[in-house]
Design an enzyme around this catalytic site. Sequence first.
Site, PDB file in Angstrom:
ATOM      1  N   ASP A  52       7.468  34.685  -6.936  1.00 51.83           N
ATOM      2  CA  ASP A  52       7.029  34.830  -8.320  1.00 51.83           C
ATOM      3  C   ASP A  52       7.997  35.683  -9.137  1.00 51.83           C
ATOM      4  O   ASP A  52       8.941  36.273  -8.600  1.00 51.83           O
ATOM      5  CB  ASP A  52       5.639  35.461  -8.366  1.00 51.83           C
ATOM      6  CG  ASP A  52       4.553  34.534  -7.846  1.00 51.83           C
ATOM      7  OD1 ASP A  52       4.768  33.311  -7.850  1.00 51.83           O
ATOM      8  OD2 ASP A  52       3.492  35.045  -7.434  1.00 51.83           O
ATOM      9  N   TYR A 109       7.473  39.493   4.903  1.00 48.43           N
ATOM     10  CA  TYR A 109       7.496  40.172   3.608  1.00 48.43           C
ATOM     11  C   TYR A 109       7.281  41.667   3.794  1.00 48.43           C
ATOM     12  O   TYR A 109       6.649  42.105   4.751  1.00 48.43           O
ATOM     13  CB  TYR A 109       6.390  39.643   2.697  1.00 48.43           C
ATOM     14  CG  TYR A 109       6.635  38.296   2.072  1.00 48.43           C
ATOM     15  CD1 TYR A 109       7.234  38.183   0.819  1.00 48.43           C
ATOM     16  CD2 TYR A 109       6.242  37.128   2.722  1.00 48.43           C
ATOM     17  CE1 TYR A 109       7.440  36.935   0.230  1.00 48.43           C
ATOM     18  CE2 TYR A 109       6.448  35.881   2.144  1.00 48.43           C
ATOM     19  CZ  TYR A 109       7.041  35.795   0.898  1.00 48.43           C
ATOM     20  OH  TYR A 109       7.246  34.567   0.321  1.00 48.43           O
TER      21      TYR A 109
END
Length: 253
Positions: A52, A109
């Site tokens: 994003d 992540y």
Amino acid sequence: MKRYFIEVAYKGARFSGFQVQENAHTVQAEVDRALSILFRDTITSTGSSRTDAGVNAMQNFLHFDTALPLHPQFLYKINAILPEDVVLRQIYEVPMDAHSRFDALGRSYEYTLYTHKDPFMQDRGYFFPYKLNIDALQEAATIIKEYEDFTTFSKRNTQVRTFICRIEESYWKVDGERVVYNVTANRFLRGMVRGLVGTMLRVGRGKLTMDEFRAAIESKDCTNADFAVPGHGLFLMKVRYPEGLLTPFAFGR
């Protein structure tokens, strides 16, 4: 025609995300532009992982096809064309049926909080100067590994066939003034890591009990998750592929 994987890293602050979007500044668009300039031909890549707006990556991959030869100074020339916040680290020649997205076995992540004001962290972490119960955060992170259905942590309007994800690692790490969440899974849903972090922070702040956290997961309702943490605290750290798939291209052979 040959297929190549390229490994990139980028700082996400100036971008509207990774994937090409109409009328938006994205990482993939910059990579395609640089490739097209160097090859003097239109190159359209396929990305392995969408990130994003504001999200960073230490490692992400794309693949593209071309019948044209690679310039002997390919890496140097591509990086000279790319903007300063994107770097192409390596290129790999792969079989024509290899796919940067579908062949990925897992992704890792990190989400970074920093607890004291630090101007050097402002676009690489989330400033969170509030008291946190680290033991509660750790317990919540461990609970996540018990589940496979993460519908609660998927943003609306996502086009996926399944919300099942296999979590391999989920833990918090305290490093001085930084508090970092680490998570590895075979796949992730749209907004999933930020939803996990935001909701766990409610646990760490004492605003959500452990039973309520479990109930939120089991509700399969995204209104019970907190997605409010900013994108710039999130880093895609690694994309894992089958052993032997990625061999750096040998220039001059």
